[in-house]
Write a protein that holds these residues in place. Sequence first.
Motif, short mmCIF file in Angstrom:
data_model
loop_
_atom_site.label_atom_id
_atom_site.label_comp_id
_atom_site.label_asym_id
_atom_site.label_seq_id
_atom_site.Cartn_x
_atom_site.Cartn_y
_atom_site.Cartn_z
N ILE A 1 0.81 -1.23 0.00
CA ILE A 1 0.00 0.00 0.00
C ILE A 1 0.84 1.28 0.00
CG2 ILE A 1 -1.68 1.32 1.34
CD1 ILE A 1 -3.11 -1.29 1.93
N PRO A 2 1.88 1.38 0.82
CA PRO A 2 2.68 2.62 0.76
C PRO A 2 3.26 2.85 -0.65
CG PRO A 2 3.30 1.33 2.67
CD PRO A 2 2.36 0.48 1.88
N VAL A 3 3.72 1.75 -1.26
CA VAL A 3 4.27 1.88 -2.62
C VAL A 3 3.20 2.42 -3.56
CG1 VAL A 3 5.34 0.62 -4.51
CG2 VAL A 3 5.80 -0.06 -2.17
N LEU A 4 2.00 1.90 -3.42
CA LEU A 4 0.92 2.28 -4.31
C LEU A 4 0.54 3.74 -4.10
CD1 LEU A 4 -0.98 1.36 -6.45
CD2 LEU A 4 -2.50 0.48 -4.68
N ILE A 5 0.53 4.15 -2.83
CA ILE A 5 0.14 5.53 -2.54
C ILE A 5 1.07 6.51 -3.24
CG2 ILE A 5 -0.01 7.28 -0.72
CD1 ILE A 5 -0.98 5.09 1.14
N PHE A 6 2.37 6.25 -3.11
CA PHE A 6 3.31 7.16 -3.75
C PHE A 6 3.30 7.04 -5.26
CE2 PHE A 6 5.08 9.33 -0.31
CZ PHE A 6 5.20 8.46 0.77
N ALA A 7 3.09 5.81 -5.75
CA ALA A 7 3.07 5.63 -7.19
C ALA A 7 1.88 6.31 -7.82
CB ALA A 7 3.06 4.14 -7.53
N ALA A 8 0.79 6.40 -7.07
CA ALA A 8 -0.43 6.96 -7.65
C ALA A 8 -0.46 8.47 -7.58
CB ALA A 8 -1.64 6.40 -6.90
N SER A 9 0.53 9.09 -6.92
CA SER A 9 0.46 10.55 -6.81
C SER A 9 1.06 11.23 -8.02
CB SER A 9 1.16 11.00 -5.52
OG SER A 9 2.49 10.54 -5.53
N ALA A 10 0.78 10.69 -9.16
CA ALA A 10 1.00 11.32 -10.46
C ALA A 10 2.41 11.86 -10.69
CB ALA A 10 -0.03 12.43 -10.70
N GLY A 11 3.38 11.19 -10.16
CA GLY A 11 4.75 11.47 -10.57
C GLY A 11 5.34 12.78 -10.12
N GLU A 12 4.91 13.31 -8.98
CA GLU A 12 5.59 14.51 -8.50
C GLU A 12 6.98 14.15 -8.01
OE1 GLU A 12 1.25 15.58 -6.94
OE2 GLU A 12 2.85 15.13 -5.51
N GLN A 13 7.82 15.13 -7.99
CA GLN A 13 9.22 14.91 -7.62
C GLN A 13 9.35 14.21 -6.27
OE1 GLN A 13 11.33 15.30 -9.73
NE2 GLN A 13 13.33 15.44 -8.76
N ALA A 14 8.58 14.70 -5.30
CA ALA A 14 8.69 14.14 -3.93
C ALA A 14 8.32 12.67 -3.93
CB ALA A 14 7.80 14.93 -2.97
#
Lengths: 211, 205
Positions: A169-182
Motif C-alpha cells: 500500500i505505501p508503494v501504491l500511494i506514492f506511485a499513484a500521486s502522479a509522478g511529483e518529484q517528492a
Amino acid sequence: MSPFNIVLQQTVRLAFRKGGGAFGTMAFYIIIVTLFTFGLGPESMNAHAGAVMCVALLLSTLTALPLFYERDNEDGTLEQYLLQPVTLEILVCAKICGQWLASVVPMLAVSPLLAIMANVDGEQIGRIMTLLVLASPTVIALGSIGAALTLGSKRGGLLQSLIVMPLYIPVLIFAASAGEQAALLFLGGMLFAALPLACFVSAALIRISQD
Amino acid sequence: MLICENIECVRGDTTIFRELGFCLQEESLLLLKGPNGAGKSSLLKILAGLMPASKGQVLWHDKPITGNSDYLRDLMYIGHKSGVKLDCTVRENLEFWAKLYDTEMLVRAAMQFFDLTGFADTYAGELSAGWQRRVALARLIVAPCKLWLLDEPTNFLDDDAVILTASLIEARVKQGGIVVIASHIMASGIAAHTLYMKDFQHESV
C-alpha cells in the motif's frame, strides 16, 4: 562467474521456461490493463492510467510469488544455497533481481503500448514508466518476504498475497500521486530500504524453514 | 579431520540421540546404521550445519563448523531432496555446479561416469527417479569436495548405478577424502567404520 551471477542467470532462465511464470505475469498484466481500459473509458483512463498500471503490476507479480522459492524448496536447491560458502543474503538478492528481470521487465516493455492504448499522451507515458521502474523492484522485494514466510506450507499462495498486499500500500500511494518529484524520491528511498531488508528477512526465513 | 563432540539432537520434545561423538581422519568412510527414525538423517543435517545440535559441537580441522566458510567449501551434502532442478537439462544442472566450483571441464566426465551423456540435453523432469538420482550423484564428480555427507544415496538406483556409486565413494576415500554415509544398502566391500545409532539413543526410545 560469481555465485550471484550464476543464481541470477538460473532464475531468469527458469522463469522464461514453460510454467516458469515470466509470460504468465506479462499476460495477466496486459489483461488487467486492457479490462480497465474498456471498463473505465478514455477520459477516466487518461487521468488514472498510472494508478491502474501500478495496481495491475502489483497484482501480476502476486501470481509469480508461489514460484519464487517453492520450487527451489521442493527440489532441494534452497538447502544447497544454505550450504554455499557465500552468504545466503547475496543469493537471495540474486533471486530477487532475477525475478525482477524475468517478471517485471517484460511488463515494462509492453507498458508504453498499453499506455498508448489507454489514451495517455507522450509526456505522461514517461512519468508512468519512471514510476513503474522505481516501484517494481520494491514490489518484488516485498514479495520475496511473503514467499519466504509461507515456505513449506502447501497452500501458501493466498496467505502470501494477504501478507504482502498491506506492504504494497505505501508503494501504491506514492506511485499513484502522479509522478511529483517528492513521490519519486520517496519511491527511490523505499527501494533502498526494502531491498536489503528483504534480503535479510528472506534469508532468515529460509534458514528457519530448512531446519 | 572431522570431529564430533558430544552431539545431542532434540526434535520437538524428543531427544533422538545424545552424547554422540566420533573422530574421522582423512581416508575414512563412516557408515551410519540404524532403523528408520533413529536419527541418521538428523545427524547428517547437523554435520552439514543445516540443523543446530542442541548440545555439543562439530569440528573441521579443529575449528567449529558454525560460520565456517572453509568447511562449506570442502563439503558436499546430498540429502533426500536431490538438489536437481527438474526444469533444467542434465547438462545445465551439472554446469550450475561446475560454474560454482570453476570445474567446467569435469562436466563431460561426470556425465560419462553415470551414463548420462545420452541424456545431456534432456530435462531432468523427464527422467525417472533413478536417473534423476544419477544426476544428483554426478555432482560429486563436478564439485571437488573433501567431505561427502550422503543420506541414502542409492535410493532409486539400479544395481549398475549402485556399483558406480560405491566405486566413486571408494575412490574419494582413497584420495584422502572423508565420506559419511547413511545407507541401508552399502556395506561390505569397502572398509568402513560403522556407527550404530542405537548406541546413542535416549533410554526411553
